[in-house]
Every structure is written in C-alpha cells, then in structure tokens.
Design a protein around this motif. Structure first.
Motif, PDB file in Angstrom:
ATOM      1  N   PHE A  12      38.058  27.749  52.088  1.00  0.00           N
ATOM      2  CA  PHE A  12      37.019  26.890  51.629  1.00  0.00           C
ATOM      3  C   PHE A  12      36.781  25.924  50.545  1.00  0.00           C
ATOM      4  N   THR A  13      35.674  25.659  50.496  1.00  0.00           N
ATOM      5  CA  THR A  13      35.522  23.933  49.801  1.00  0.00           C
ATOM      6  C   THR A  13      35.412  23.447  48.504  1.00  0.00           C
ATOM      7  N   GLY A  14      35.756  22.634  47.683  1.00  0.00           N
ATOM      8  CA  GLY A  14      36.228  22.701  46.966  1.00  0.00           C
ATOM      9  C   GLY A  14      34.645  22.614  46.203  1.00  0.00           C
ATOM     10  N   PRO A  15      34.544  22.022  44.649  1.00  0.00           N
ATOM     11  CA  PRO A  15      33.676  21.671  43.846  1.00  0.00           C
ATOM     12  C   PRO A  15      32.938  20.797  44.708  1.00  0.00           C
ATOM     13  N   GLY A  16      31.507  20.139  44.814  1.00  0.00           N
ATOM     14  CA  GLY A  16      30.956  19.266  45.530  1.00  0.00           C
ATOM     15  C   GLY A  16      30.892  19.645  47.039  1.00  0.00           C
ATOM     16  N   GLY A  17      31.983  20.460  47.387  1.00  0.00           N
ATOM     17  CA  GLY A  17      31.912  20.077  48.910  1.00  0.00           C
ATOM     18  C   GLY A  17      32.555  19.521  49.578  1.00  0.00           C
ATOM     19  N   VAL A  18      32.730  18.486  50.694  1.00  0.00           N
ATOM     20  CA  VAL A  18      33.578  17.550  51.476  1.00  0.00           C
ATOM     21  C   VAL A  18      32.257  16.555  52.296  1.00  0.00           C
ATOM     22  N   LEU A  19      32.034  15.341  52.229  1.00  0.00           N
ATOM     23  CA  LEU A  19      31.675  14.324  53.254  1.00  0.00           C
ATOM     24  C   LEU A  19      32.095  14.248  54.351  1.00  0.00           C
ATOM     25  N   THR A  20      31.034  14.854  55.417  1.00  0.00           N
ATOM     26  CA  THR A  20      30.715  13.970  56.505  1.00  0.00           C
ATOM     27  C   THR A  20      30.139  13.306  57.239  1.00  0.00           C
ATOM     28  N   ASP A  21      30.662  12.223  58.379  1.00  0.00           N
ATOM     29  CA  ASP A  21      29.311  11.384  58.936  1.00  0.00           C
ATOM     30  C   ASP A  21      27.954  11.107  58.960  1.00  0.00           C
ATOM     31  N   LYS A  22      27.721  12.392  59.524  1.00  0.00           N
ATOM     32  CA  LYS A  22      26.196  12.637  59.402  1.00  0.00           C
ATOM     33  C   LYS A  22      25.574  13.578  59.095  1.00  0.00           C
ATOM     34  N   ALA A  23      26.180  14.878  58.551  1.00  0.00           N
ATOM     35  CA  ALA A  23      25.686  16.038  58.374  1.00  0.00           C
ATOM     36  C   ALA A  23      25.365  15.720  56.565  1.00  0.00           C
ATOM     37  N   GLY A  24      25.940  15.116  55.768  1.00  0.00           N
ATOM     38  CA  GLY A  24      25.857  15.284  54.939  1.00  0.00           C
ATOM     39  C   GLY A  24      27.443  15.614  53.792  1.00  0.00           C
ATOM     40  N   THR A  25      27.280  16.108  53.160  1.00  0.00           N
ATOM     41  CA  THR A  25      27.473  17.224  52.530  1.00  0.00           C
ATOM     42  C   THR A  25      27.887  18.514  52.868  1.00  0.00           C
ATOM     43  N   LEU A  26      28.996  18.966  52.821  1.00  0.00           N
ATOM     44  CA  LEU A  26      29.292  20.288  53.536  1.00  0.00           C
ATOM     45  C   LEU A  26      29.776  21.482  52.416  1.00  0.00           C
ATOM     46  N   SER A  27      29.312  22.292  52.493  1.00  0.00           N
ATOM     47  CA  SER A  27      29.860  23.342  50.958  1.00  0.00           C
ATOM     48  C   SER A  27      30.341  24.630  51.638  1.00  0.00           C
ATOM     49  N   GLY A  28      31.381  25.597  51.473  1.00  0.00           N
ATOM     50  CA  GLY A  28      31.146  26.826  51.865  1.00  0.00           C
ATOM     51  C   GLY A  28      32.707  26.929  52.457  1.00  0.00           C
ATOM     52  N   GLU A  29      32.303  27.811  53.791  1.00  0.00           N
ATOM     53  CA  GLU A  29      33.750  28.775  54.754  1.00  0.00           C
ATOM     54  C   GLU A  29      33.439  27.613  55.558  1.00  0.00           C
ATOM     55  N   LEU A  30      34.882  26.668  55.711  1.00  0.00           N
ATOM     56  CA  LEU A  30      34.912  25.880  57.171  1.00  0.00           C
ATOM     57  C   LEU A  30      36.087  26.485  57.678  1.00  0.00           C
ATOM     58  N   THR A  31      36.109  25.461  58.840  1.00  0.00           N
ATOM     59  CA  THR A  31      36.945  25.649  59.691  1.00  0.00           C
ATOM     60  C   THR A  31      37.442  23.963  60.163  1.00  0.00           C
ATOM     61  N   VAL A  32      38.909  23.311  59.982  1.00  0.00           N
ATOM     62  CA  VAL A  32      38.607  22.275  59.520  1.00  0.00           C
ATOM     63  C   VAL A  32      39.697  22.451  61.425  1.00  0.00           C
ATOM     64  N   ARG A  33      40.248  20.969  61.766  1.00  0.00           N
ATOM     65  CA  ARG A  33      40.533  20.614  63.170  1.00  0.00           C
ATOM     66  C   ARG A  33      40.816  19.019  63.668  1.00  0.00           C
ATOM     67  N   THR A  34      42.104  19.093  63.500  1.00  0.00           N
ATOM     68  CA  THR A  34      42.477  17.899  63.384  1.00  0.00           C
ATOM     69  C   THR A  34      42.857  17.380  64.784  1.00  0.00           C
TER      70      THR A  34
END
Length: 110
Positions: A12-34
């Motif tokens: 789950f993203t913290g306050p303000g979400g997470v910044l992506t290159d093309k989709a802008g800011t995403l917030s909520g429940e995400l999957t992270v892949r490296t």
C-alpha cells in the motif's frame, strides 16, 4: 544474459502515492517488481490485478550485482510504502541481501 527478478505484492502506498514515468502518481494497493540485469535494475509497479506495469520515476538505476539488486528492490518497496510522490533514488543501499521473505524471486537465463 541472466536476469533476476523480485516481486512483492500487496504494497500500500504512503501519503502522496508513488511517481511513475508515464502514468503519473499511483496510489493504493500495488505490486512492486525489480528486474536486475548486469549493470542496472528496473523498478516497476502495477495495481493489484492489473496487467500494465509502470516504471517508477528514476528507474532504471545503476546496479552492479544481483545482491545489490535485492537491496534496490527492498528500498523500492519501502519507498512505495513511504509515499511522497518523488522520483525513486535507491542509493545508498547495502550490497548484500537483506533476508526478507515477503517477495518472490525468479532467475532466468537469456
């Protein structure tokens, strides 16, 4: 070329979400892949259940080894949880694996 991938679901993203290159800011429940490939690591996120991956702003990052890639992944998960909607900057990180078990690791040869 060999690659190594780490995936952590249900982040789950913290306050303000997470910044992506093309989709802008995403917030909520995400999957992270490296995905580590020799010399760099690519970090991306997707909404749980979605098909499209979005590169984090600041990705890819220089990364000399798979062990360092594991640290990059954990720092990416921590950054998503912290929020703040700023470009991802993984360094400094410890080059050895942290031993966390909340992700899935896959190794492929190409």
């Amino acid at each position: 070329m060999a690659t190594t991938t780490w995936t952590t679901t249900g982040v789950f993203t913290g306050p303000g979400g997470v910044l992506t290159d093309k989709a802008g800011t995403l917030s909520g429940e995400l999957t992270v892949r490296t995905t580590w490939e020799p010399t760099r690591a690519h970090v991306a996120v997707q909404y749980v259940g979605a098909a499209e991956w979005h590169a984090l702003a600041g990705s890819p990052v220089p990364c000399a080894s798979a062990e360092a890639g594991r640290s990059v992944h954990q720092n990416a998960v921590d950054a998503v949880r912290a929020g703040g909607s700023t470009p991802f900057a993984p360094w400094p990180v410890a080059p050895e694996a942290s031993g966390r078990t909340d992700e899935t690791r896959a190794r492929t040869a190409g």
